[in-house]
Design a protein around this motif. Structure first.
Motif, short mmCIF file in Angstrom:
data_model
loop_
_atom_site.label_atom_id
_atom_site.label_comp_id
_atom_site.label_asym_id
_atom_site.label_seq_id
_atom_site.Cartn_x
_atom_site.Cartn_y
_atom_site.Cartn_z
N SER A 26 -12.22 45.20 34.89
CA SER A 26 -10.97 46.06 34.03
C SER A 26 -10.35 45.11 32.95
CB SER A 26 -10.14 46.54 34.77
OG SER A 26 -9.32 45.62 35.54
N HIS A 27 -9.93 45.74 31.85
CA HIS A 27 -9.33 45.08 30.79
C HIS A 27 -9.97 43.87 30.18
CE1 HIS A 27 -5.78 47.57 31.93
NE2 HIS A 27 -5.99 47.05 33.23
N VAL A 28 -11.28 44.24 29.78
CA VAL A 28 -12.02 43.09 29.19
C VAL A 28 -12.04 43.66 27.86
CG1 VAL A 28 -14.56 42.52 28.80
CG2 VAL A 28 -13.61 43.29 31.16
N VAL A 29 -11.97 42.54 26.96
CA VAL A 29 -11.94 42.59 25.35
C VAL A 29 -12.77 41.81 24.93
CG1 VAL A 29 -10.61 42.57 23.47
CG2 VAL A 29 -9.43 43.19 25.23
N ALA A 30 -13.85 42.09 24.08
CA ALA A 30 -14.90 41.37 23.57
C ALA A 30 -14.65 41.54 21.94
CB ALA A 30 -16.41 41.69 23.95
N GLU A 31 -14.40 40.54 21.05
CA GLU A 31 -14.37 40.96 19.66
C GLU A 31 -14.99 39.78 18.75
OE1 GLU A 31 -10.17 41.48 19.17
OE2 GLU A 31 -9.64 39.47 19.69
N ASN A 61 -15.16 44.74 16.33
CA ASN A 61 -15.71 43.68 15.46
C ASN A 61 -16.96 43.47 15.64
OD1 ASN A 61 -13.62 44.43 13.82
ND2 ASN A 61 -12.47 42.64 14.73
N VAL A 62 -18.17 44.07 15.92
CA VAL A 62 -19.54 43.76 16.44
C VAL A 62 -20.18 43.99 15.27
CG1 VAL A 62 -21.32 44.34 18.05
CG2 VAL A 62 -18.84 44.54 18.78
N ARG A 63 -21.17 43.01 14.91
CA ARG A 63 -22.26 43.06 13.98
C ARG A 63 -23.18 43.06 14.60
NH1 ARG A 63 -21.68 43.32 9.05
NH2 ARG A 63 -19.55 43.22 7.90
N TYR A 99 -15.52 51.29 21.61
CA TYR A 99 -16.52 50.71 20.53
C TYR A 99 -15.82 50.79 19.26
CZ TYR A 99 -19.60 51.10 24.41
OH TYR A 99 -20.27 51.12 25.71
N ARG A 100 -15.28 49.85 18.83
CA ARG A 100 -14.52 49.84 17.33
C ARG A 100 -15.13 48.86 16.36
NH1 ARG A 100 -9.17 49.01 20.77
NH2 ARG A 100 -8.77 51.03 21.35
N ARG A 101 -15.45 49.59 15.35
CA ARG A 101 -16.02 48.75 14.35
C ARG A 101 -17.48 47.98 14.46
NH1 ARG A 101 -10.92 48.18 14.35
NH2 ARG A 101 -11.04 46.22 15.03
N VAL A 102 -18.38 48.86 14.81
CA VAL A 102 -19.87 48.31 15.33
C VAL A 102 -20.77 48.55 14.19
CG1 VAL A 102 -21.50 48.44 16.94
CG2 VAL A 102 -19.20 48.76 17.72
N VAL A 103 -21.11 47.75 13.42
CA VAL A 103 -22.00 47.90 12.19
C VAL A 103 -23.26 47.13 12.15
CG1 VAL A 103 -19.81 48.47 10.75
CG2 VAL A 103 -20.82 45.96 10.97
N GLY A 104 -24.37 47.39 11.70
CA GLY A 104 -25.33 46.85 11.34
C GLY A 104 -26.86 47.51 11.48
N SER A 125 -14.76 56.04 23.48
CA SER A 125 -14.50 56.34 22.33
C SER A 125 -15.23 55.43 21.39
CB SER A 125 -13.04 56.00 21.92
OG SER A 125 -12.50 54.66 22.11
N MET A 126 -15.67 55.90 20.41
CA MET A 126 -16.30 55.38 19.04
C MET A 126 -15.55 55.44 17.74
SD MET A 126 -20.47 56.09 19.69
CE MET A 126 -20.92 56.17 21.15
N VAL A 127 -15.15 54.15 17.17
CA VAL A 127 -14.50 54.29 16.11
C VAL A 127 -14.94 53.28 14.85
CG1 VAL A 127 -12.33 53.81 14.90
CG2 VAL A 127 -12.46 54.87 17.48
N ASP A 128 -15.38 54.03 13.83
CA ASP A 128 -15.88 53.17 12.65
C ASP A 128 -17.19 52.67 13.27
OD1 ASP A 128 -13.79 53.71 10.84
OD2 ASP A 128 -12.54 52.11 11.47
N VAL A 129 -18.34 53.48 13.45
CA VAL A 129 -19.63 52.94 13.94
C VAL A 129 -20.45 53.49 12.68
CG1 VAL A 129 -21.31 53.08 15.74
CG2 VAL A 129 -19.02 53.09 16.52
#
Length: 183
Positions: A26-31, A61-63, A99-104, A125-129
């Motif tokens: 729980s409470h994992v943040v990967a950015e 912020n995943v590219r 999933y926030r700001r995943v682009v590519g 949730s998916m935001v800005d994919v």
């Protein structure tokens, strides 16, 4: 976890939860993640029939560049080296994954959320994919999958099928199972 570069490989993942332990993840943040030429981008995989929980995990912020499947949850994991495993009704509970700001770019399937019938994934949730196929993608790219995955998509979602988390009458609803789904 911050400022991760993965090229090539299997991507960034929380994995194998529930096989032999019941400790919660729980409470994992990967950015600020950059994944190139990989099988997956950001992934949660849990042991089929496992116990325990995964909750409040954020990938931001995943590219991705030339990644087969950039976003994945797999509650049907089995390590039999390609042999089919018998489906089990139990599953690690997964809730609160963002999933926030995943682009590519992707080369196979932009999103694969394969969640258990007995324990669906909730609060996803998916935001800005924004994902698009690589120019050299084989003709066999596959549509996004959200099997028993409840939540919502907001802001920019590309391609439109990536936002397969639907809401209706105040309740999140999954898409129906596509005919090519196997586990």
């Amino acid at each position: 976890m911050k400022n991760i570069v993965c090229n090539p490989g299997h991507g960034i993942r929380c994995e194998d939860s529930g096989r032999t332990t019941v400790w919660p993840v729980s409470h994992v943040v990967a950015e600020n993640i950059n994944v190139q030429n990989a099988l997956y981008g950001v992934r949660i995989k849990t042991w089929q029939g496992g116990v325990g929980s995964v909750r409040n995990v954020t990938f931001s912020n995943v590219r991705v560049a030339n990644v087969a499947t950039p976003i994945a949850i797999d509650q049907f994991y089995c390590d039999r080296g390609g042999a089919r495993c018998a489906n089990r009704t139990g599953a690690v509970a997964i809730t609160g994954v963002a999933y926030r700001r995943v682009v590519g770019t992707y080369s196979f399937q932009p999103v694969r959320l394969a969640c258990s019938d007995a324990r669906p994934c909730t609060g996803v949730s998916m935001v800005d994919v924004r994902l698009s196929p690589v120019a050299s993608a084989p003709a066999g790219t596959v549509a996004p999958l959200c099997w028993n995955s409840y939540g919502e998509a907001s802001r920019t979602i590309e391609p439109l099928g990536v936002g397969c988390l639907q809401r209706r009458n105040g309740y999140a609803m999954p898409l129906t199972q596509p005919s090519n789904y196997t586990c």
